[in-house]
Scaffold this active site. Structure first.
Site, PDB file in Angstrom:
ATOM      1  N   GLU A 177       0.995  -1.302  -0.158  1.00  0.00           N
ATOM      2  CA  GLU A 177       0.172  -0.081  -0.106  1.00  0.00           C
ATOM      3  C   GLU A 177       0.697   1.299  -0.044  1.00  0.00           C
ATOM      4  O   GLU A 177       0.774   2.163   0.748  1.00  0.00           O
ATOM      5  CB  GLU A 177      -0.969   0.044   1.247  1.00  0.00           C
ATOM      6  CG  GLU A 177      -2.057  -1.104   0.992  1.00  0.00           C
ATOM      7  CD  GLU A 177      -3.218  -0.913   2.017  1.00  0.00           C
ATOM      8  OE1 GLU A 177      -2.908  -0.454   3.160  1.00  0.00           O
ATOM      9  OE2 GLU A 177      -4.119  -1.543   1.974  1.00  0.00           O
ATOM     10  N   GLU A 376      -5.723  -8.181  -1.439  1.00  0.00           N
ATOM     11  CA  GLU A 376      -6.413  -7.725   0.075  1.00  0.00           C
ATOM     12  C   GLU A 376      -7.829  -7.047  -0.270  1.00  0.00           C
ATOM     13  O   GLU A 376      -7.944  -6.570  -1.303  1.00  0.00           O
ATOM     14  CB  GLU A 376      -5.968  -6.791   0.748  1.00  0.00           C
ATOM     15  CG  GLU A 376      -4.598  -7.026   1.641  1.00  0.00           C
ATOM     16  CD  GLU A 376      -3.734  -6.097   2.418  1.00  0.00           C
ATOM     17  OE1 GLU A 376      -4.667  -5.175   3.234  1.00  0.00           O
ATOM     18  OE2 GLU A 376      -2.762  -5.876   2.631  1.00  0.00           O
TER      19      GLU A 376
END
Ligand code: P53
Length: 483
Positions: A177, A376
């Site tokens: 991320e 995810e």
């Protein structure tokens, strides 16, 4: 023509080392930035301490004790039927301070044992190199990723693990991320992504961009290095994809929402396309920031584009134009996010938007022209353990059913090339944003509370059998419950 998910589709589960392993100071492991983050909750952000303070509640020191329980947990993964297991290698198990001369053999051995155990169950590890757990010493000694020297430390770490685990791992990701630091007014994000501590308010945005640049150069170097070491290696980016919608069809709102998308996803532009977008280069100029971005760096970025785009997807956002005129547009996540009246939220305020996932997959494919890997997706919720040790988590099944149905449409109707799907926290773990255990994601319940109290026993939730069936039917079971 194939309908549905392709053969060999990588169904899996995802976690990160610091959120499950515990054993934070075992076998020569160094202190990571996660090890100096106290527990918080939905209202109180996690506080960072200067070093590890006696008596502090540091949930990542415990995780779910996976370091000791992994054999049992891998057996449960086998039962679930997953093909891939996404985790990270804790950098501090390998280089305790980040700048050490030699890697720590005991740390390397742990991952050898874990990967062997996975492979023995027919499960392939998918590895994130840096997942919110960089060595704390790199923060205190160098100021984190604001220092160019970190590039070499990271490349060295990557080289060690690329060589060591050759033949055991195929899919890698560089930085988890990487774009979460868009939210640069939040100290937690600056710390989690880049190890930035105590940055003066006025310099936070510039520092975030500079640190990001060094991370992107490091990422591009590592992509090239991986291919030199093993041509079969596939190295991806990892973007937290959170699309922005305009509040209305008013042109100013549309334009500003476009800037929000640009501001959150430019890391993906650099990693997939090898170039800085023009609006950002202009943003640096307009602010008169003397960015350290060399011609050599730019060549590195061009040469080190990723093989696939890994991304997380939890939610979408809405925004509206802060003014009528919109001159030099400045998007600031903390200020400019607004509620979307068409969506509901989780108990942690995350807007639930399955259609947004299909929208995102199309957006990324159009722009980046790479295969996608959903690494995810998931639903953090309070779970109730019954006296019979059951967990009736229909809400989680609903979340997955609705999201995967949209994924299936993106694949089947829109032709998106998708490698795999690894839902977050296939087993309950420590929350990254709050440090709680009670924000649960798993198909498997872990009997531990926010203070680390409990038996640590694992129990299958209702969602376990549901996901097991999705995998066993390669997603065909998703069709039966669709209206
Ligand atoms: P938690 C914020 C927004 C979106 C994803 O998050 C985020 C975060 C956390 O800063 O993190 C990712 O545990 C991350 C995982 C994390 C997961 O999403 O806060 O890659 O480490 O656990 C879920 O509910």
């Amino acid at each position: 023509m194939t309908l549905g998910f392709k053969e060999g589709f990588l169904w899996g589960g995802a976690v990160a080392a610091h959120q499950i392993e515990g054993a934070w100071d075992v076998d020569g492991k160094g202190i990571s930035i996660a090890d100096v983050s106290l527990a918080g909750d939905v209202k109180n952000p996690r506080q960072l301490t200067d070093g590890v303070i006696e008596g502090g509640n540091y949930p990542n020191h415990r995780g779910i004790d996976f370091f000791h329980t992994y054999k049992n947990d891998v057996a449960l993964m086998g039962e679930l039927g997953i093909k891939v297991f996404r985790t990270s290698i804790a950098w501090t198990r390998i280089f305790p301070n980040g700048d050490d001369d030699q890697p720590n053999e005991a740390g390397l051995q742990f991952y050898d044992d874990l990967f062997d155990e996975l492979l023995a169950h027919g499960i392939e590890p998918v590895i994130t190199l840096s997942h919110f757990e960089m060595p704390y010493a790199l923060s205190t000694k160098y100021g984190g990723w604001a220092d160019r020297r970190l590039i070499d430390f990271f490349v060295k770490f990557a080289e060690v693990v690329f060589k060591r685990y050759q033949g055991k791992v195929r899919y890698w990701m560089t930085f988890n991320e990487i774009n979460n630091q868009t939210n640069y007014t939040s100290d937690r994000h600056l710390m989690q992504n880049s190890g930035l501590l105590h940055v003066p308010e006025a310099d936070k945005e510039r520092t975030m961009y500079q640190a990001s640049h060094y991370e992107l150069v490091a990422s591009a170097k590592v992509v090239q290095l991986a291919h030199e070491i093993d041509p079969n290696y596939q190295v991806g980016s990892m973007i937290a994809f959170e699309p922005y919608y305009p509040k209305t069809s008013k042109p100013q709102d549309i334009l500003f929402a476009q800037r929000a998308m640009q501001a959150r996803s430019w890391w993906g532009d650099v990693q997939a396309l090898g170039d800085y977008p023009q609006w950002l280069t202009r943003h640096f100029e307009l602010n008169d920031w003397q960015m350290d971005i060399t011609t050599e760096d730019l060549a590195t970025l061009q040469a080190g584009t990723v093989d696939y785009v890994g991304f997380s997807y939890y939610m979408s956002h809405a925004t509206q134009a802060p003014s009528e005129t919109l001159g030099d547009m400045h998007f600031e996540q903390g200020r400019d996010n607004i509620d979307n009246d068409y969506l509901t939220k989780s108990d942690w305020g995350w807007q639930i938007d399955p259609v947004g996932l299909r929208y995102s997959m199309n957006w990324m494919t159009d722009r980046w022209h790479k295969p996608l890997f959903i690494v995810e997706n998931g639903f953090g919720a309070y779970d109730e353990l019954t006296a019979e040790h059951e967990i009736h988590d229909q809400y989680r099944i609903d979340y997955y059913q609705s999201h995967l149905s949209e994924v299936l449409k993106a694949v089947e109707f829109d032709g998106v090339d998708l490698i795999g799907y690894t839902p977050w926290g296939f087993i309950d773990l420590v929350s990254a944003s709050t440090g709680e255990m009670k924000k649960r994601y798993g198909f498997i319940y872990v009997d531990l509370d926010d203070m680390g109290q409990g038996s640590g026993a694992r129990y299958k939730k209702d969602s376990f059998a549901w996901y097991q069936n999705v995998i066993a039917t390669n997603g065909q079971s998703l069709r039966t419950t669709e209206e």
